[in-house]
Design a protein around this motif. Sequence first.
Motif, PDB file in Angstrom:
ATOM      1  N   PRO A 127       3.300  -5.319  -0.936  1.00 26.36           N
ATOM      2  CA  PRO A 127       4.622  -5.077  -1.538  1.00 26.36           C
ATOM      3  C   PRO A 127       4.570  -4.130  -2.730  1.00 26.36           C
ATOM      4  O   PRO A 127       5.561  -3.463  -3.026  1.00 26.36           O
ATOM      5  CB  PRO A 127       5.067  -6.474  -1.977  1.00 26.36           C
ATOM      6  CG  PRO A 127       4.291  -7.416  -1.160  1.00 26.36           C
ATOM      7  CD  PRO A 127       2.978  -6.748  -0.888  1.00 26.36           C
ATOM      8  N   ALA A 128       3.431  -4.052  -3.407  1.00 22.84           N
ATOM      9  CA  ALA A 128       3.350  -3.174  -4.579  1.00 22.84           C
ATOM     10  C   ALA A 128       3.236  -1.702  -4.170  1.00 22.84           C
ATOM     11  O   ALA A 128       3.545  -0.817  -4.964  1.00 22.84           O
ATOM     12  CB  ALA A 128       2.147  -3.559  -5.437  1.00 22.84           C
ATOM     13  N   ALA A 129       2.799  -1.451  -2.942  1.00 13.45           N
ATOM     14  CA  ALA A 129       2.648  -0.069  -2.493  1.00 13.45           C
ATOM     15  C   ALA A 129       3.034   0.030  -1.022  1.00 13.45           C
ATOM     16  O   ALA A 129       2.175   0.104  -0.138  1.00 13.45           O
ATOM     17  CB  ALA A 129       1.197   0.394  -2.690  1.00 13.45           C
ATOM     18  N   PRO A 130       4.334   0.050  -0.727  1.00 17.84           N
ATOM     19  CA  PRO A 130       4.755   0.102   0.682  1.00 17.84           C
ATOM     20  C   PRO A 130       4.527   1.498   1.273  1.00 17.84           C
ATOM     21  O   PRO A 130       4.580   2.490   0.552  1.00 17.84           O
ATOM     22  CB  PRO A 130       6.254  -0.216   0.604  1.00 17.84           C
ATOM     23  CG  PRO A 130       6.658   0.209  -0.762  1.00 17.84           C
ATOM     24  CD  PRO A 130       5.469   0.033  -1.648  1.00 17.84           C
ATOM     25  N   SER A 131       4.292   1.533   2.576  1.00 20.11           N
ATOM     26  CA  SER A 131       4.177   2.829   3.245  1.00 20.11           C
ATOM     27  C   SER A 131       5.574   3.424   3.378  1.00 20.11           C
ATOM     28  O   SER A 131       6.580   2.730   3.154  1.00 20.11           O
ATOM     29  CB  SER A 131       3.555   2.638   4.626  1.00 20.11           C
ATOM     30  OG  SER A 131       4.455   1.913   5.437  1.00 20.11           O
ATOM     31  N   THR A 132       5.654   4.668   3.775  1.00 20.98           N
ATOM     32  CA  THR A 132       6.959   5.335   3.906  1.00 20.98           C
ATOM     33  C   THR A 132       7.846   4.589   4.907  1.00 20.98           C
ATOM     34  O   THR A 132       9.021   4.333   4.635  1.00 20.98           O
ATOM     35  CB  THR A 132       6.750   6.795   4.378  1.00 20.98           C
ATOM     36  OG1 THR A 132       5.857   7.419   3.456  1.00 20.98           O
ATOM     37  CG2 THR A 132       8.052   7.562   4.409  1.00 20.98           C
ATOM     38  N   GLU A 133       7.248   4.215   6.032  1.00 22.44           N
ATOM     39  CA  GLU A 133       8.023   3.517   7.069  1.00 22.44           C
ATOM     40  C   GLU A 133       8.514   2.168   6.545  1.00 22.44           C
ATOM     41  O   GLU A 133       9.659   1.779   6.776  1.00 22.44           O
ATOM     42  CB  GLU A 133       7.171   3.289   8.332  1.00 22.44           C
ATOM     43  CG  GLU A 133       6.816   4.531   9.109  1.00 22.44           C
ATOM     44  CD  GLU A 133       5.664   5.304   8.447  1.00 22.44           C
ATOM     45  OE1 GLU A 133       4.889   4.681   7.690  1.00 22.44           O
ATOM     46  OE2 GLU A 133       5.554   6.511   8.666  1.00 22.44           O
ATOM     47  N   GLU A 134       7.613   1.472   5.868  1.00 24.08           N
ATOM     48  CA  GLU A 134       7.996   0.159   5.328  1.00 24.08           C
ATOM     49  C   GLU A 134       9.121   0.290   4.304  1.00 24.08           C
ATOM     50  O   GLU A 134      10.051  -0.515   4.283  1.00 24.08           O
ATOM     51  CB  GLU A 134       6.776  -0.506   4.676  1.00 24.08           C
ATOM     52  CG  GLU A 134       5.749  -1.022   5.669  1.00 24.08           C
ATOM     53  CD  GLU A 134       4.478  -1.514   4.998  1.00 24.08           C
ATOM     54  OE1 GLU A 134       3.785  -2.345   5.615  1.00 24.08           O
ATOM     55  OE2 GLU A 134       4.155  -1.059   3.872  1.00 24.08           O
ATOM     56  N   ALA A 135       9.034   1.310   3.444  1.00 24.49           N
ATOM     57  CA  ALA A 135      10.062   1.507   2.413  1.00 24.49           C
ATOM     58  C   ALA A 135      11.420   1.773   3.052  1.00 24.49           C
ATOM     59  O   ALA A 135      12.440   1.219   2.614  1.00 24.49           O
ATOM     60  CB  ALA A 135       9.662   2.664   1.502  1.00 24.49           C
TER      61      ALA A 135
END
Lengths: 370, 190
Positions: free
Chosen positions: B93-101
């Motif tokens: 959650p602290a560093a989501p991927s582009t797709e996840e964001a």
Amino acid sequence: MRSSGNCSSKLTRSLLALALALGGCAGRMPAPGTPVPVARVAVLPVDNLSGSAAPLKTIREELAARLLARGITVLPDKELDAFMTRHRLRYVGGVTRDDAVAFRQEAGVDAVAVTSLELYGESFPPRIALTTRLVSTGSDPKILAMESTALAGDDTPGLLGMGLIDKPQTLRAVAMDRLVAGLLAEGGRERTGPALRPASVFRNQPLDPGKGYNVAVLPFFNKSSRRYAGEIVALHFIRELVKAGRFSVLEPGVARQELLQYRIIMEDGVSLADAELVFGIMRVDLLFTGNVNDYDDIQGVIGAPKVDFTALMLNRDNRKAGWAVDTHARGDDRVYLFDLGRLSTANALAAAMTRGAVQTLVPPGTARQP
Amino acid sequence: MTVRFTSALLLLVAMALAGCAAAPLDMYRDANMDFGAVRTVAILPLANLTRESSAAERVRDVFGTALLATGSLYVIPPGEVARGLNRVGVANPAAPSTEEAIKLAAVIKADAIITGTIKEYGEVRSGSSAANVISLSMQLIEAQTGKLVWTASTTKGGIGISDRLFGGGGEAMNTITVKAIDEIIGKLFQ
């Protein structure tokens, strides 16, 4: 303890019960400072949120004795014990709907006194912090009055330390007298204390001045090292909201029962889905929750207590945050000379901070007119 | 000779002033992004690189309320963000991927997502001096594209000359946290 049994007192009780029930139908809270109309009360055992050993039985007895001295009949211990055994009543930090009905029907009491001990220490300086609320009985339990007090033996040392209190029982007696006087609004005046304004305040839209709001305060998430800090700060909020005169606050025992019944578990805060469910089952317009980051009392006489919390209010109308505050303070923040204005317990500090926070939501003097 | 020297001096002054006007190194802002279109943001749990286990939660808590208090942005309640993270199944959650964001923003109906890192939080010591310090950085990810459009960092507190000379322990942790967050918000709305 004295118990009522004659015909006239039964008639008085019935009339009082009817008046309370009608009052409940009107959905109005007693105006702040109005004497609370109760004739027969059940005093529940004290809920210990202090995290330390304390003479809970003695505190309960002292509270009951003070209510008796003011002409309020207290449900005798034996009857209360029998009632609690019969209903398997173990949680004493609140009153559920079922218990409120049973208290009215079986024990014939108008209200239940729920007391939380939030701080207790006997070594010098002794310290005590108590909160008591009177919850009406019947099918719609409501908070009739709520008061808290927090004292330390060195609050007012005076000249040459002559004002120091070193005996816990003396301090307890002073605290009890203040608590009961405030609870029953003796003298028709509401006790107020200092109010500490939060560091950040967010208000989405002001509350409708002509509208009364049903609100629920959920226990705050405790991220501090102090046990029960979340419950304690929630109780402070409930007290200030009750005193603001604009809100009908859901009894915490009822809120707890609903959360348990619907198995609502909020590990990381209230989601909108949770809020939706809570608004529906608790039938409230506003929902308060928050985080307690620090709740530190001092040990001994050196230092100052520290409290840090954030609070959030969700509005049923738009399912959005309508108000939020971030507040942090130390007990010596207002001290400039000779310890004047010092708050010596985290409880007194939290009370001042919640008072300041609620004042940003409902400015003083804007209570809804009945 | 004098004219040449004066010209060289003027050139030097002009170069020095040009250096002062350069963009700050602790901030990036996408010139093509319309920040006025961002009305609702979600603050994700912050990465915590400090020894204080609760630092990230504390700073997130203060930052959320401070951002709300500006009245310019609506911050989605943390509980709703947690529900979104669970639903999307964000691995970190602290560093989501582009797709996840992008997915997360769609689920919780956010215009942008804020991530951040707490690099220092707490007391620092140097010799006999001690003071509180906070160092953090924040990033804003645009919801439609998952693109990083703003990033800023700040450090507040630490041991100053007065702390070295007179002691005193510096400012309270809460005070420097609020100062750091005020500065970050100032950089966001610049």
